[in-house]
Design an enzyme around this catalytic site. Structure first.
Site, PDB file in Angstrom:
ATOM      1  N   HIS A 263      42.219  76.083  21.400  1.00 25.43           N
ATOM      2  CA  HIS A 263      43.445  76.646  20.595  1.00 25.43           C
ATOM      3  C   HIS A 263      44.638  75.495  21.160  1.00 25.43           C
ATOM      4  CE1 HIS A 263      46.590  79.298  19.059  1.00 25.43           C
ATOM      5  NE2 HIS A 263      47.260  78.769  20.053  1.00 25.43           N
ATOM      6  N   GLU A 264      44.767  75.526  22.502  1.00 24.82           N
ATOM      7  CA  GLU A 264      45.960  74.490  22.835  1.00 24.82           C
ATOM      8  C   GLU A 264      45.777  73.121  22.669  1.00 24.82           C
ATOM      9  OE1 GLU A 264      48.411  76.344  23.609  1.00 24.82           O
ATOM     10  OE2 GLU A 264      47.363  78.381  24.185  1.00 24.82           O
ATOM     11  N   HIS A 267      46.867  72.487  19.244  1.00 24.55           N
ATOM     12  CA  HIS A 267      48.480  72.146  19.446  1.00 24.55           C
ATOM     13  C   HIS A 267      48.427  70.606  19.944  1.00 24.55           C
ATOM     14  CE1 HIS A 267      50.351  75.902  18.618  1.00 24.55           C
ATOM     15  NE2 HIS A 267      49.578  76.506  19.560  1.00 24.55           N
ATOM     16  N   GLU A 293      51.091  76.657  14.929  1.00 26.05           N
ATOM     17  CA  GLU A 293      50.126  77.584  15.078  1.00 26.05           C
ATOM     18  C   GLU A 293      48.740  77.411  14.086  1.00 26.05           C
ATOM     19  OE1 GLU A 293      49.074  80.089  17.891  1.00 26.05           O
ATOM     20  OE2 GLU A 293      50.608  78.835  17.613  1.00 26.05           O
TER      21      GLU A 293
END
Ligand code: ZN
Length: 498
Positions: A263-264, A267, A293
């Site tokens: 997830h990170e 980003h 997101e």
């Protein structure tokens, strides 16, 4: 002064502001990761001072006049015009706020976040409650200084996602309620996916090695980033050339850190793929929360939870945890990564129940700002809504209202972008599939092909375009939440044989 001379002056002023932001950002990352708590009070005072100085630069009448003058110039490039347009819009957030109130708010946010942390550890909402109520009061007070055409909570929603309002979010969440609540209820009745192996013992030391494998696979550039460990995983883009990620290793949960990291990295990839000529401008920082997101959740769920993602990684996982995964094959691993069950913690929630966690926060925030809720009872209301939508009730405050950091820092209006981002991602994936087969790319160990698609259609622009514009440019149509709902329905009907 001609426009390009004015622009040069503007860039010089922005450079100074960026120096402040870099120092404040680095200090904040340090405070979140390795700084000792005894230094909190000392640091808070200095950070509040620097925040105040930056605020003075941003609201300096000469600087505001310069930006306003530039906004009237016709002979700027498209890109310059856009940068000024967004900056002027964003300035409205703080330019009418008296400096003392702004500094008071910055100090309150820090104290409130630090108290939240302690209260969460102690599972004691009563410690944090006075700070939360004060933060709500201050957030409402700040709204009085806004000169927006919008009112109340709509202003906050628009801050995090330009163009989004209560009306639009209501339509989005109504669809979620109508389609996903019954789907979750249907899945609960089916036989559980066997994911017991996920909760065996996985030493952090081994998990750190797995993180490195995943980051290699996703081509995360370690020369332009770093991995740290925090209570709550997050990513922090100090610049295009320094985009950091954090994770948290739970030794009794294999999947938690895996999906935080993916997830990170989503980003971080976004930040790292912004075009060079935008990377040092205002449009590096102004990407909407929903857009950001969408990219993290696209990697986490739409790629990370597919079989394709693990084809080339699963041998490494097994090698690191031979005993724990003795009887687990690739298919079983991927099924477990997609197991759905109602739970209490948003950040640990599966893809299907996730939007319901957000729905709960959205409804509470809406009620906080329209005054239809007794803020003294927020913890109870939180628990009631979990029971209503997910059929589970927190046993303590740490699993309830204390679980998220956002409200402690006054980030009201942020949560809904998490669900919206998942919705955007579904539509982006649909568009991507017309150009390439992401599963096949991953099976062929060609993750960069997917990154290239994302860079070309989304990442390169940073915040130059609005989310609505990017959506049309990348997918050929405005945002349509049906892609998201259909994706969840198809995926989970198949997985649970509904
Ligand atoms: Zn995120």
């Amino acid at each position: 002064m001609n426009s390009q001379e004015l622009w040069k002056k503007y860039e010089e002023k922005m450079f100074i502001q960026s120096a402040y932001r870099l120092v404040l950002g680095t200090t904040s990352f340090d405070a979140e990761t390795i700084a000792p708590h005894k230094g909190d009070a000392y640091r808070n005072e200095r950070v509040a001072y620097l925040e105040g100085e930056l605020f003075s630069l941003q609201t300096d009448p000469e600087f505001l006049a310069l930006v306003e003058e530039l906004s009237r110039r016709d002979d700027l490039s498209f890109q310059q015009k856009r940068i000024i347009k967004w900056q002027l819009t964003d300035m409205e957030r703080f330019r009418y706020v008296p400096k003392d109130i702004f500094v008071e708010y910055a100090r309150l946010s820090m104290e409130s976040s630090q108290t939240w942390k302690k209260a969460k550890e102690a599972k004691d909402y009563s410690m944090f409650k006075p700070y939360l109520l004060k933060t709500i009061e201050m957030s409402k007070k700040l709204l009085e200084y806004r000169h927006s055409d919008l009112k109340g909570y709509d202003i906050l929603l628009d801050d995090f996602e330009p163009g989004m309002t209560i009306e639009k979010y209501d339509a989005f969440f109504d669809l979620i309620k109508k389609e996903i609540v019954p789907l979750v209820a249907a899945v609960v009745k089916k036989e559980k996916i066997d994911d017991r192996f996920v909760y065996l013992n996985y030493p952090a030391e081994q998990q750190r090695k797995l993180t490195e494998k995943i980051l290699d696979y996703m081509h995360y550039d370690r020369d332009a980033g770093v991995v740290a460990e925090t209570e709550h995983p997050f990513s922090d883009a100090l610049s295009k050339y320094d985009s950091r990620v954090t994770t948290h290793y739970y030794e009794n949960n294999l999947m938690s850190s895996i999906f935080s990291i993916i997830h990170e990295t989503g980003h971080a990839t976004y930040n790292a793929q912004i075009r060079d000529d935008i990377a040092e401008t205002y449009c590096f920082d102004n990407i909407s929360s929903g857009m950001h997101e969408s990219q993290s959740r696209l990697m986490e769920n739409y790629l990370g939870r597919t079989r394709g993602f693990w084809v080339n990684l699963f041998d490494d996982v097994k090698e690191l945890f031979p005993k724990q995964l003795e009887n687990v094959d690739l298919e079983g691993f991927v099924r477990a990564a997609n197991a759905s069950f109602p739970s209490l913690i948003r950040t640990e929630a599966d893809e299907l129940t996730y939007p319901l966690h957000i729905l709960i926060r959205y409804e509470l925030e809406k009620a906080i700002f329209d005054g239809s809720v007794d803020v003294e009872k927020l913890d109870q209301l939180w628990a009631d809504k979990y029971e209503e939508y997910l059929g589970v009730r927190p046993a303590n405050d740490a699993e309830g209202i204390l679980q998220d950091v956002h409200w402690s820092g006054g980030s009201f209006g942020y949560f809904p972008t998490y669900a919206l981002g998942s919705g955007y991602a579904a539509q982006f994936m649909h568009a991507m599939a017309e150009d390439l087969d992401p599963e096949k790319c991953m099976e062929d160990n060609e993750f960069p092909k997917i990154k290239d698609w994302l860079r070309e259609h989304i990442h390169q622009y940073g915040g130059l375009y609005s989310p609505a514009e990017i959506m049309v440019m990348a997918t050929g149509e405005p945002f349509d939440p049906h892609y998201y709902v259909e994706y969840l329905k198809n995926k989970y009907s198949k997985l649970y044989e509904l």
